[in-house]
Design a protein around this motif. Structure first.
Motif, PDB file in Angstrom:
ATOM      1  N   LYS A 288      31.644  74.170  61.080  1.00 42.23           N
ATOM      2  CA  LYS A 288      31.406  73.036  60.207  1.00 42.23           C
ATOM      3  C   LYS A 288      31.731  73.447  58.777  1.00 42.23           C
ATOM      4  O   LYS A 288      31.154  74.402  58.269  1.00 42.23           O
ATOM      5  CB  LYS A 288      29.947  72.577  60.290  1.00 42.23           C
ATOM      6  CG  LYS A 288      29.651  71.377  59.387  1.00 42.23           C
ATOM      7  CD  LYS A 288      28.197  70.991  59.418  1.00 42.23           C
ATOM      8  CE  LYS A 288      27.958  69.796  58.494  1.00 42.23           C
ATOM      9  NZ  LYS A 288      26.542  69.383  58.466  1.00 42.23           N
ATOM     10  N   LYS A 291      35.250  71.158  63.128  1.00 42.53           N
ATOM     11  CA  LYS A 291      35.066  71.075  64.578  1.00 42.53           C
ATOM     12  C   LYS A 291      36.260  70.474  65.317  1.00 42.53           C
ATOM     13  O   LYS A 291      36.707  71.030  66.326  1.00 42.53           O
ATOM     14  CB  LYS A 291      33.795  70.280  64.891  1.00 42.53           C
ATOM     15  CG  LYS A 291      33.482  70.209  66.382  1.00 42.53           C
ATOM     16  CD  LYS A 291      32.189  69.448  66.638  1.00 42.53           C
ATOM     17  CE  LYS A 291      31.878  69.375  68.123  1.00 42.53           C
ATOM     18  NZ  LYS A 291      30.638  68.608  68.398  1.00 42.53           N
ATOM     19  N   SER A 349      22.503  75.864  57.154  1.00 44.26           N
ATOM     20  CA  SER A 349      23.655  75.993  58.050  1.00 44.26           C
ATOM     21  C   SER A 349      23.572  74.934  59.132  1.00 44.26           C
ATOM     22  O   SER A 349      22.556  74.231  59.252  1.00 44.26           O
ATOM     23  CB  SER A 349      23.697  77.386  58.674  1.00 44.26           C
ATOM     24  OG  SER A 349      22.570  77.571  59.516  1.00 44.26           O
ATOM     25  N   ALA A 350      24.636  74.820  59.915  1.00 47.39           N
ATOM     26  CA  ALA A 350      24.664  73.882  61.044  1.00 47.39           C
ATOM     27  C   ALA A 350      24.350  74.651  62.313  1.00 47.39           C
ATOM     28  O   ALA A 350      25.126  75.525  62.712  1.00 47.39           O
ATOM     29  CB  ALA A 350      26.031  73.219  61.145  1.00 47.39           C
ATOM     30  N   ARG A 353      26.897  76.322  65.176  1.00 43.10           N
ATOM     31  CA  ARG A 353      28.270  76.354  64.679  1.00 43.10           C
ATOM     32  C   ARG A 353      28.372  77.279  63.468  1.00 43.10           C
ATOM     33  O   ARG A 353      27.437  77.376  62.678  1.00 43.10           O
ATOM     34  CB  ARG A 353      28.734  74.944  64.251  1.00 43.10           C
ATOM     35  CG  ARG A 353      28.972  74.001  65.403  1.00 43.10           C
ATOM     36  CD  ARG A 353      29.575  72.711  64.901  1.00 43.10           C
ATOM     37  NE  ARG A 353      28.574  71.817  64.334  1.00 43.10           N
ATOM     38  CZ  ARG A 353      28.864  70.685  63.701  1.00 43.10           C
ATOM     39  NH1 ARG A 353      30.125  70.345  63.509  1.00 43.10           N
ATOM     40  NH2 ARG A 353      27.904  69.923  63.232  1.00 43.10           N
ATOM     41  N   THR A 355      29.257  77.950  59.850  1.00 43.98           N
ATOM     42  CA  THR A 355      29.249  77.014  58.732  1.00 43.98           C
ATOM     43  C   THR A 355      29.974  77.629  57.546  1.00 43.98           C
ATOM     44  O   THR A 355      29.644  78.733  57.102  1.00 43.98           O
ATOM     45  CB  THR A 355      27.802  76.664  58.327  1.00 43.98           C
ATOM     46  OG1 THR A 355      27.119  76.134  59.467  1.00 43.98           O
ATOM     47  CG2 THR A 355      27.797  75.631  57.215  1.00 43.98           C
TER      48      THR A 355
END
Length: 407
Positions: A288, A291, A349-350, A353, A355
């Motif tokens: 991210k 994606k 953060s994501a 994923r 980031t």
């Protein structure tokens, strides 16, 4: 709607590397005047000593250091001048006997028997062929030994080096005139979208100027790639398919941005699958932003396909992590330059994923630049970005991170 089955960045890069193994990049030999900025394909070893003979680094007199004793201003040492070294001529017949000296210009060969050179500033000629020396000398003073710069058989430059002007000078000194370098990837950059217009145009309502063609082309040029073409194509499957087929005829890498999401006009994956005999390798990466990234490979034409997200920040960072990183790995070049810095504020953060977080550097501090991935100005304001891992729950203020620098 089916969810993307994503790869990690490492998995996506590994799939591309596996397809390219043994096929690309190619190598070629170029002349010295064409080698600057190219990537060296093999280690280069010197076939001779550099310099090939002992040479003086000063205008002065070649002497036997032990003949000077404690020579000084008050009590100079007298030596007999028995010759002069002339640049560009054979000086092998000259030698320095006890109590004698020979004049040597800067760069001149130091005759046999001498082990030092005294600068002319400390020497005063007198009589017909005599010299008063008012300074002592130690063995090796003002003398570069044969092979001291580079010894015969020693490595001149290593594979993976991006050749600079000073590197060209090293090659010239060693008599290397055919330089083995990697053939730069030929790149075609295609942006897709009904909303895109060129920078020269004034956008109508619902339109935006094409950004990705220019950022990706510029980054490719910075890395040394050859940009074959940049073009903007409407969201028309036949037009995009034709652009892909044309591009793979003369390009090693075809970059297409936009149309890679799971949205209504998602057709990029299907078109890459059709254009590449190996089909789609990756459709979606765990990152991210970034994606909706697609990769593919056509073995018949030896062409890589990269479908980048339409958002400029996502497109550029994914291009760095997949394409630029792969190129540097395959050519043995140093990785992208990074610096350590401490984050100034808590940064989320994501989950699940990697980031990417843009930052602006101030000394040893990294200030996050928070912006949506569709915005372009934060990328220009940022000095680089750092990456948070899939299982990382963000970074706290004061934590050290590795910042990838825009180059």
């Amino acid at each position: 709607m089916d969810l993307l089955k994503v790869d990690t960045i490492k998995e996506a890069r590994s799939k591309l590397a596996a397809c390219c193994a043994g096929i690309m990049p190619g190598t070629e030999a170029v002349g010295l005047t064409e080698a600057a900025g190219r990537i060296l394909a093999f280690d280069i070893f010197s076939k001779e000593n550099i310099p090939p003979y002992r040479r003086s680094i000063m205008d002065g007199y070649a002497v036997r250091s032990k003949d000077l004793g404690a020579a000084g201003d008050m009590i100079p040492t007298s030596l007999k001048v028995t010759g002069e070294v002339l640049l560009g001529t054979d000086s092998s017949k000259l030698s320095v006997e006890p109590g004698c000296c020979v004049y040597v210009p800067t760069g001149g060969e130091v005759p046999e028997g001498a082990d030092a050179v005294v600068m002319v500033e400390y020497c005063e000629p007198f009589g017909e062929d005599m010299l008063a020396v008012s300074k002592s000398a130690s063995p090796g003073e003002n003398v570069v030994q044969a092979g001291e710069d580079i010894a015969e058989g020693g490595i001149l430059l290593s594979k993976g080096r991006k050749l600079r002007s000073q590197d060209i000078g090293v090659l010239a000194a060693a008599g290397v005139t055919a330089v083995p370098v990697f053939v730069p990837w030929r790149v075609a950059v295609i942006s897709t979208g009904d909303e895109l217009v060129s920078p020269e145009e004034t956008p109508e309502p619902g339109q935006i100027r094409d950004i990705n063609s220019y950022t990706i082309s510029a980054r490719s040029t910075e890395e040394g790639f050859t940009v074959m073409r940049t073009l903007s194509v409407k969201d028309d499957s036949e037009a995009i398919a034709a652009a892909l087929e044309t591009a793979k005829d003369d390009s090693d890498l075809v970059v297409i941005s936009g149309g890679s999401s799971q949205g209504k006009k998602d057709m990029t994956a299907a078109l890459i699958d059709k254009a590449a005999d190996h089909g789609v390798l990756t459709h979606g990466i765990a990152a991210k932003p970034g994606k909706p990234t697609i990769t593919g490979f056509d073995r018949a034409s030896k062409t890589l396909f990269i479908g980048l997200p339409g958002h400029p920040a996502a497109a550029l960072m994914v291009y760095e992590q997949l394409v630029i990183s792969l190129w540097r790995c395959m050519t043995g070049r140093e990785p992208m330059r990074t610096v350590k810095a401490r984050v100034t504020v808590n940064t989320p953060s994501a989950p699940g994923r990697k980031t990417f977080q843009l930052v602006k550097l101030a000394g040893d501090e990294a200030e996050p630049v928070f912006a949506r991935s569709g915005m372009i100005s934060p990328m220009s304001a940022a000095d680089g970005y750092f990456i948070m891992d899939e299982n990382q729950e963000g970074v706290k203020a004061g934590e050290a991170v590795e910042v990838f620098l825009w180059e």
